[in-house]
Motif scaffolding. Sequence first.
Motif, PDB file in Angstrom:
ATOM      1  N   ILE A  76       3.682   0.637   2.883  1.00 25.41           N
ATOM      2  CA  ILE A  76       3.793  -0.546   3.739  1.00 25.41           C
ATOM      3  C   ILE A  76       3.641  -1.784   2.873  1.00 25.41           C
ATOM      4  O   ILE A  76       2.796  -1.835   1.979  1.00 25.41           O
ATOM      5  CB  ILE A  76       2.733  -0.538   4.868  1.00 25.41           C
ATOM      6  CG1 ILE A  76       2.907  -1.764   5.776  1.00 25.41           C
ATOM      7  CG2 ILE A  76       1.311  -0.466   4.313  1.00 25.41           C
ATOM      8  CD1 ILE A  76       2.010  -1.750   7.006  1.00 25.41           C
ATOM      9  N   ASP A  90      -8.975  -2.198   8.809  1.00 27.68           N
ATOM     10  CA  ASP A  90      -8.521  -1.075   9.641  1.00 27.68           C
ATOM     11  C   ASP A  90      -8.391   0.205   8.813  1.00 27.68           C
ATOM     12  O   ASP A  90      -8.673   1.305   9.290  1.00 27.68           O
ATOM     13  CB  ASP A  90      -7.178  -1.403  10.292  1.00 27.68           C
ATOM     14  CG  ASP A  90      -7.308  -2.369  11.461  1.00 27.68           C
ATOM     15  OD1 ASP A  90      -8.434  -2.549  11.959  1.00 27.68           O
ATOM     16  OD2 ASP A  90      -6.281  -2.941  11.870  1.00 27.68           O
ATOM     17  N   LYS A  91      -7.959   0.053   7.586  1.00 23.18           N
ATOM     18  CA  LYS A  91      -7.744   1.216   6.722  1.00 23.18           C
ATOM     19  C   LYS A  91      -9.063   1.891   6.353  1.00 23.18           C
ATOM     20  O   LYS A  91      -9.131   3.122   6.230  1.00 23.18           O
ATOM     21  CB  LYS A  91      -7.016   0.780   5.450  1.00 23.18           C
ATOM     22  CG  LYS A  91      -6.687   1.900   4.456  1.00 23.18           C
ATOM     23  CD  LYS A  91      -5.961   1.347   3.239  1.00 23.18           C
ATOM     24  CE  LYS A  91      -5.682   2.438   2.207  1.00 23.18           C
ATOM     25  NZ  LYS A  91      -4.621   3.358   2.630  1.00 23.18           N
ATOM     26  N   LEU A 101      -7.152  -7.939   7.575  1.00 29.09           N
ATOM     27  CA  LEU A 101      -7.302  -7.089   8.765  1.00 29.09           C
ATOM     28  C   LEU A 101      -6.802  -5.677   8.488  1.00 29.09           C
ATOM     29  O   LEU A 101      -7.410  -4.697   8.938  1.00 29.09           O
ATOM     30  CB  LEU A 101      -6.556  -7.703   9.947  1.00 29.09           C
ATOM     31  CG  LEU A 101      -7.198  -8.948  10.554  1.00 29.09           C
ATOM     32  CD1 LEU A 101      -6.261  -9.589  11.569  1.00 29.09           C
ATOM     33  CD2 LEU A 101      -8.524  -8.609  11.214  1.00 29.09           C
ATOM     34  N   TYR A 102      -5.718  -5.564   7.767  1.00 22.52           N
ATOM     35  CA  TYR A 102      -5.200  -4.239   7.423  1.00 22.52           C
ATOM     36  C   TYR A 102      -6.231  -3.454   6.618  1.00 22.52           C
ATOM     37  O   TYR A 102      -6.468  -2.260   6.881  1.00 22.52           O
ATOM     38  CB  TYR A 102      -3.906  -4.375   6.626  1.00 22.52           C
ATOM     39  CG  TYR A 102      -3.410  -3.057   6.087  1.00 22.52           C
ATOM     40  CD1 TYR A 102      -2.732  -2.161   6.899  1.00 22.52           C
ATOM     41  CD2 TYR A 102      -3.653  -2.691   4.756  1.00 22.52           C
ATOM     42  CE1 TYR A 102      -2.291  -0.936   6.410  1.00 22.52           C
ATOM     43  CE2 TYR A 102      -3.217  -1.473   4.265  1.00 22.52           C
ATOM     44  CZ  TYR A 102      -2.537  -0.599   5.095  1.00 22.52           C
ATOM     45  OH  TYR A 102      -2.125   0.618   4.610  1.00 22.52           O
ATOM     46  N   LEU A 103      -6.845  -4.092   5.638  1.00 21.40           N
ATOM     47  CA  LEU A 103      -7.813  -3.397   4.795  1.00 21.40           C
ATOM     48  C   LEU A 103      -9.039  -2.956   5.592  1.00 21.40           C
ATOM     49  O   LEU A 103      -9.602  -1.881   5.341  1.00 21.40           O
ATOM     50  CB  LEU A 103      -8.228  -4.290   3.626  1.00 21.40           C
ATOM     51  CG  LEU A 103      -7.130  -4.583   2.595  1.00 21.40           C
ATOM     52  CD1 LEU A 103      -7.606  -5.603   1.574  1.00 21.40           C
ATOM     53  CD2 LEU A 103      -6.674  -3.303   1.906  1.00 21.40           C
ATOM     54  N   ALA A 152      -3.593 -11.250   7.549  1.00 23.98           N
ATOM     55  CA  ALA A 152      -3.082  -9.956   7.987  1.00 23.98           C
ATOM     56  C   ALA A 152      -3.488  -8.860   7.012  1.00 23.98           C
ATOM     57  O   ALA A 152      -3.835  -7.737   7.420  1.00 23.98           O
ATOM     58  CB  ALA A 152      -1.562 -10.009   8.115  1.00 23.98           C
ATOM     59  N   ILE A 153      -3.470  -9.169   5.724  1.00 17.54           N
ATOM     60  CA  ILE A 153      -3.871  -8.180   4.723  1.00 17.54           C
ATOM     61  C   ILE A 153      -5.350  -7.848   4.866  1.00 17.54           C
ATOM     62  O   ILE A 153      -5.749  -6.677   4.777  1.00 17.54           O
ATOM     63  CB  ILE A 153      -3.537  -8.675   3.306  1.00 17.54           C
ATOM     64  CG1 ILE A 153      -2.012  -8.799   3.133  1.00 17.54           C
ATOM     65  CG2 ILE A 153      -4.111  -7.729   2.259  1.00 17.54           C
ATOM     66  CD1 ILE A 153      -1.590  -9.449   1.825  1.00 17.54           C
ATOM     67  N   LEU A 185       3.033  -5.951   2.960  1.00 17.65           N
ATOM     68  CA  LEU A 185       2.442  -6.968   3.828  1.00 17.65           C
ATOM     69  C   LEU A 185       2.377  -8.314   3.120  1.00 17.65           C
ATOM     70  O   LEU A 185       2.209  -8.381   1.896  1.00 17.65           O
ATOM     71  CB  LEU A 185       1.021  -6.568   4.237  1.00 17.65           C
ATOM     72  CG  LEU A 185       0.867  -5.332   5.122  1.00 17.65           C
ATOM     73  CD1 LEU A 185      -0.594  -4.910   5.178  1.00 17.65           C
ATOM     74  CD2 LEU A 185       1.391  -5.615   6.523  1.00 17.65           C
ATOM     75  N   GLY A 240       0.270   3.936   3.183  1.00 14.66           N
ATOM     76  CA  GLY A 240       0.052   3.201   4.421  1.00 14.66           C
ATOM     77  C   GLY A 240      -0.065   4.120   5.621  1.00 14.66           C
ATOM     78  O   GLY A 240      -0.299   5.327   5.479  1.00 14.66           O
ATOM     79  N   PRO A 241       0.100   3.587   6.825  1.00 12.68           N
ATOM     80  CA  PRO A 241       0.009   4.408   8.037  1.00 12.68           C
ATOM     81  C   PRO A 241       0.976   5.590   7.986  1.00 12.68           C
ATOM     82  O   PRO A 241       2.145   5.436   7.624  1.00 12.68           O
ATOM     83  CB  PRO A 241       0.389   3.418   9.149  1.00 12.68           C
ATOM     84  CG  PRO A 241       0.016   2.072   8.600  1.00 12.68           C
ATOM     85  CD  PRO A 241       0.307   2.155   7.126  1.00 12.68           C
ATOM     86  N   ASP A 281       0.872  -1.170   0.000  1.00 11.97           N
ATOM     87  CA  ASP A 281       0.000   0.000   0.000  1.00 11.97           C
ATOM     88  C   ASP A 281       0.912   1.225   0.000  1.00 11.97           C
ATOM     89  O   ASP A 281       1.601   1.482   0.990  1.00 11.97           O
ATOM     90  CB  ASP A 281      -0.911   0.015   1.220  1.00 11.97           C
ATOM     91  CG  ASP A 281      -1.876   1.200   1.212  1.00 11.97           C
ATOM     92  OD1 ASP A 281      -1.813   2.027   0.270  1.00 11.97           O
ATOM     93  OD2 ASP A 281      -2.705   1.305   2.145  1.00 11.97           O
TER      94      ASP A 281
END
Length: 234
Positions: free
Chosen positions: A85, A99-100, A95-97, A92-93, A87, A79-80, A76
């Motif tokens: 970032i 959260d984003k 969960l990241y999406l 995990a990806i 990944l 990213g943060p 991404d």
Amino acid sequence: MTDLSAFPIATRWPASHPDRIQLYSFPTPNGVKVSIALEEIGLPYEAHAVNIGKNESWTPEFLSLNPNGKIPAMIDPNGPGGKPIGLFESGAILLYLTDKTGRLIPADPVRRYETIQWVFFQMASIGPIFGQVGFFYKFAGREIADKRPLARYRDESRRLIGVLETRLKGRSWIMDDDYTIADISMLGWVRNLIGFYEARELVGFDDFSHVAAWLERGLARPAVQRGLAIPARG
């Protein structure tokens, strides 16, 4: 213009749109989880086919992002903190999406953790066990004369489908009326088990009416249909 030069993977699979999420994948059950999620959310992304049939996931460029050598992997560029970032690992990806974007997962903390536990259920149980059924029933393992390994994974697959069957009784989705990453994590695996692996009769899939109805609902979603074919196999 976004600079992805810090990621060696981008030299083997160059970005036409480096400002977009870069997905390195292949349309397998693990790979399509992320493409389906991206299609459902609507984030702009660019998909690169990493052909596992040609062992491209074991090239140095791919391993530089995913040391486990399995698809998918993702960059991404935003990213943060606005920094890129990279990944790997599909769960995990996912969960990241969520959260984003705040999408595909309940906002309530309790229900959020309940959703995550079902994603982990797929990663720790359904994915590995169904994959072994594929090996011993469809691929090289079928040549093994001793059928005890196949029987063990058949029985465990049936047990796991039974867990889903109990959960889905009276529910449209894993999390009641909320379609989430828990559903996305499992749809491709159940589809593969009875389709690509041709194990429908082996595991007695027709005994599980709630799972069958859930799978039909999931596969009817336009974003799922698109995601199942991304990236194209070529």
